[in-house]
Design an enzyme around this catalytic site. Structure first.
Site, PDB file in Angstrom:
ATOM      1  N   TYR A   1     -11.932  32.797 -35.261  1.00 39.76           N
ATOM      2  CA  TYR A   1     -12.315  32.869 -36.680  1.00 39.76           C
ATOM      3  C   TYR A   1     -13.523  31.980 -36.976  1.00 39.76           C
ATOM      4  O   TYR A   1     -14.430  32.388 -37.711  1.00 39.76           O
ATOM      5  CB  TYR A   1     -11.151  32.446 -37.573  1.00 39.76           C
ATOM      6  CG  TYR A   1      -9.895  33.269 -37.402  1.00 39.76           C
ATOM      7  CD1 TYR A   1      -9.966  34.658 -37.291  1.00 39.76           C
ATOM      8  CD2 TYR A   1      -8.635  32.677 -37.364  1.00 39.76           C
ATOM      9  CE1 TYR A   1      -8.813  35.415 -37.124  1.00 39.76           C
ATOM     10  CE2 TYR A   1      -7.483  33.423 -37.207  1.00 39.76           C
ATOM     11  CZ  TYR A   1      -7.579  34.789 -37.080  1.00 39.76           C
ATOM     12  OH  TYR A   1      -6.443  35.532 -36.921  1.00 39.76           O
TER      13      TYR A   1
ATOM     14  N   GLU B   1      -4.293  32.942 -42.894  1.00 37.29           N
ATOM     15  CA  GLU B   1      -3.517  31.787 -42.458  1.00 37.29           C
ATOM     16  C   GLU B   1      -3.361  31.857 -40.945  1.00 37.29           C
ATOM     17  O   GLU B   1      -3.219  32.944 -40.394  1.00 37.29           O
ATOM     18  CB  GLU B   1      -2.108  31.806 -43.061  1.00 37.29           C
ATOM     19  CG  GLU B   1      -2.043  31.334 -44.473  1.00 37.29           C
ATOM     20  CD  GLU B   1      -1.430  32.388 -45.368  1.00 37.29           C
ATOM     21  OE1 GLU B   1      -0.911  33.388 -44.840  1.00 37.29           O
ATOM     22  OE2 GLU B   1      -1.472  32.209 -46.591  1.00 37.29           O
TER      23      GLU B   1
ATOM     24  N   ASN C   1      -2.811  27.083 -33.100  1.00 40.15           N
ATOM     25  CA  ASN C   1      -3.326  28.322 -32.485  1.00 40.15           C
ATOM     26  C   ASN C   1      -4.835  28.218 -32.234  1.00 40.15           C
ATOM     27  O   ASN C   1      -5.650  28.860 -32.902  1.00 40.15           O
ATOM     28  CB  ASN C   1      -2.990  29.521 -33.380  1.00 40.15           C
ATOM     29  CG  ASN C   1      -3.190  30.845 -32.655  1.00 40.15           C
ATOM     30  OD1 ASN C   1      -3.830  30.899 -31.612  1.00 40.15           O
ATOM     31  ND2 ASN C   1      -2.651  31.910 -33.227  1.00 40.15           N
TER      32      ASN C   1
ATOM     33  N   ALA D   1      -3.973  40.814 -33.376  1.00 37.66           N
ATOM     34  CA  ALA D   1      -3.343  40.622 -32.069  1.00 37.66           C
ATOM     35  C   ALA D   1      -4.065  41.423 -31.000  1.00 37.66           C
ATOM     36  O   ALA D   1      -4.566  42.523 -31.259  1.00 37.66           O
ATOM     37  CB  ALA D   1      -1.874  41.047 -32.121  1.00 37.66           C
TER      38      ALA D   1
HETATM   39  C1  LIG Z   1      -6.397  35.231 -30.999  1.00 36.28           C
HETATM   40  C2  LIG Z   1      -6.549  36.516 -30.207  1.00 36.28           C
HETATM   41  C3  LIG Z   1      -6.454  37.726 -31.143  1.00 36.28           C
HETATM   42  C4  LIG Z   1      -7.931  36.508 -29.511  1.00 36.28           C
HETATM   43  O1  LIG Z   1      -8.152  37.765 -28.904  1.00 36.28           O
HETATM   44  P1  LIG Z   1      -9.112  37.939 -27.651  1.00 36.28           P
HETATM   45  O2  LIG Z   1      -9.417  39.393 -27.509  1.00 36.28           O
HETATM   46  O3  LIG Z   1      -8.552  37.246 -26.465  1.00 36.28           O
HETATM   47  O4  LIG Z   1     -10.425  37.143 -28.129  1.00 36.28           O
HETATM   48  P2  LIG Z   1     -11.914  37.358 -27.594  1.00 36.28           P
HETATM   49  O5  LIG Z   1     -11.911  37.637 -26.118  1.00 36.28           O
HETATM   50  O6  LIG Z   1     -12.637  38.327 -28.461  1.00 36.28           O
HETATM   51  O7  LIG Z   1     -12.497  35.887 -27.833  1.00 36.28           O
HETATM   52  C5  LIG Z   1     -13.463  35.617 -28.840  1.00 36.28           C
HETATM   53  C6  LIG Z   1     -13.590  34.113 -28.993  1.00 36.28           C
HETATM   54  O8  LIG Z   1     -12.377  33.546 -29.496  1.00 36.28           O
HETATM   55  C7  LIG Z   1     -12.167  32.273 -28.893  1.00 36.28           C
HETATM   56  N1  LIG Z   1     -10.997  32.323 -28.002  1.00 36.28           N
HETATM   57  C8  LIG Z   1     -10.261  33.408 -27.663  1.00 36.28           C
HETATM   58  N2  LIG Z   1      -9.252  33.049 -26.837  1.00 36.28           N
HETATM   59  C9  LIG Z   1      -9.370  31.715 -26.652  1.00 36.28           C
HETATM   60  C10 LIG Z   1      -8.619  30.759 -25.908  1.00 36.28           C
HETATM   61  N3  LIG Z   1      -7.535  31.117 -25.194  1.00 36.28           N
HETATM   62  N4  LIG Z   1      -8.990  29.461 -25.979  1.00 36.28           N
HETATM   63  C11 LIG Z   1     -10.054  29.069 -26.703  1.00 36.28           C
HETATM   64  N5  LIG Z   1     -10.829  29.949 -27.424  1.00 36.28           N
HETATM   65  C12 LIG Z   1     -10.484  31.248 -27.388  1.00 36.28           C
HETATM   66  C13 LIG Z   1     -13.402  31.973 -28.077  1.00 36.28           C
HETATM   67  O9  LIG Z   1     -14.332  31.370 -28.947  1.00 36.28           O
HETATM   68  C14 LIG Z   1     -13.830  33.383 -27.706  1.00 36.28           C
HETATM   69  O10 LIG Z   1     -15.187  33.476 -27.358  1.00 36.28           O
HETATM   70  P3  LIG Z   1     -15.625  33.275 -25.803  1.00 36.28           P
HETATM   71  O11 LIG Z   1     -14.710  34.118 -24.964  1.00 36.28           O
HETATM   72  O12 LIG Z   1     -17.038  33.736 -25.787  1.00 36.28           O
HETATM   73  O13 LIG Z   1     -15.448  31.816 -25.536  1.00 36.28           O
HETATM   74  C15 LIG Z   1      -5.461  36.613 -29.071  1.00 36.28           C
HETATM   75  O14 LIG Z   1      -5.453  35.395 -28.358  1.00 36.28           O
HETATM   76  C16 LIG Z   1      -4.050  36.902 -29.578  1.00 36.28           C
HETATM   77  O15 LIG Z   1      -3.676  38.072 -29.752  1.00 36.28           O
HETATM   78  N6  LIG Z   1      -3.230  35.867 -29.789  1.00 36.28           N
HETATM   79  C17 LIG Z   1      -1.826  36.043 -30.193  1.00 36.28           C
HETATM   80  C18 LIG Z   1      -1.712  36.558 -31.587  1.00 36.28           C
HETATM   81  C19 LIG Z   1      -2.320  35.606 -32.581  1.00 36.28           C
HETATM   82  O16 LIG Z   1      -2.187  34.400 -32.461  1.00 36.28           O
HETATM   83  N7  LIG Z   1      -3.001  36.158 -33.601  1.00 36.28           N
HETATM   84  C20 LIG Z   1      -3.620  35.384 -34.664  1.00 36.28           C
HETATM   85  C21 LIG Z   1      -2.638  35.167 -35.762  1.00 36.28           C
HETATM   86  S1  LIG Z   1      -3.366  34.335 -37.134  1.00 36.28           S
END
Ligand SMILES: CC(C)(COP(=O)(O)OP(=O)(O)OC[C@H]1O[C@@H](n2cnc3c(N)ncnc32)[C@H](O)[C@@H]1OP(=O)(O)O)[C@@H](O)C(=O)NCCC(=O)NCCS
Length: 147
Positions: A117, A105, A110, A72
């Protein structure tokens, strides 16, 4: 400000609990988070900036298998590479532990997490029907083969 990636500690639990509430519809309890703190079966790292934890990832491991339990990033700090930095560190640790593969998972809908990933070579390997509640949803099973 520089991002520091470090092991999670007991004194992070209050902030981690708060972040669970911000990030998930079925948040983990403090007790569940406590059970994931680093030990001989768990890797749990946080991303800290200016003294504030902005993200975390946890992995359980048994023999040569890793299982990512939670990832997260604070909604206010997303799309700045924190998730990527956390997964990179996790995979570095997994390799250092000589794991053969890491699996996880994720909710089918999402897209942000799935894209994150996939960027690290995780590929879909299966589906768990109605795995999640609130709302009910299938889980996509993804794996990254390390060796
Ligand atoms: C998934 C999550 C951890 C990503 O964290 P983040 O710090 O925003 O991700 P990053 O900035 O490192 O992004 C890395 C890559 O992930 C992908 N990505 C991240 N957010 C994205 C979005 N909103 N839409 C599409 N791709 C996305 C992209 O490929 C991105 O690379 P880019 O920015 O160069 O395009 C965050 O959105 C989150 O906390 N979500 C809620 C909790 C959750 O769903 N956890 C996973 C449970 S399995």
């Amino acid at each position: 400000m520089a991002l520091l990636i470090r092991d999670a500690r007991e004194d992070d639990l209050t902030r981690l609990e708060e972040m669970e509430g911000l990030c998930f519809s079925v948040p983990w309890t403090r007790q569940m988070l406590h059970s994931q703190l680093p030990d001989g079966q768990h890797v749990f790292v946080v991303a800290e900036e200016g003294g504030q934890v902005l993200g975390y990832v946890g992995m359980m491991f048994v023999l040569d298998e890793g299982y990512i339990a939670n990832v997260a990033v604070d909604p206010a700090a997303r799309r700045r590479g924190i998730g990527r930095a956390l997964i990179a560190e996790l995979l570095k640790r997994a390799k250092a532990l000589d794991l053969s593969f890491v699996t996880l998972e994720v909710r089918e809908s999402n897209a942000p997490a799935i894209a994150l990933y996939a960027g690290f070579g995780f590929v879909p390997v299966g589906l768990r029907k109605n795995y999640y509640d609130s709302p009910k949803e299938n889980a996509l099973l993804m794996t990254s083969i390390l060796k």
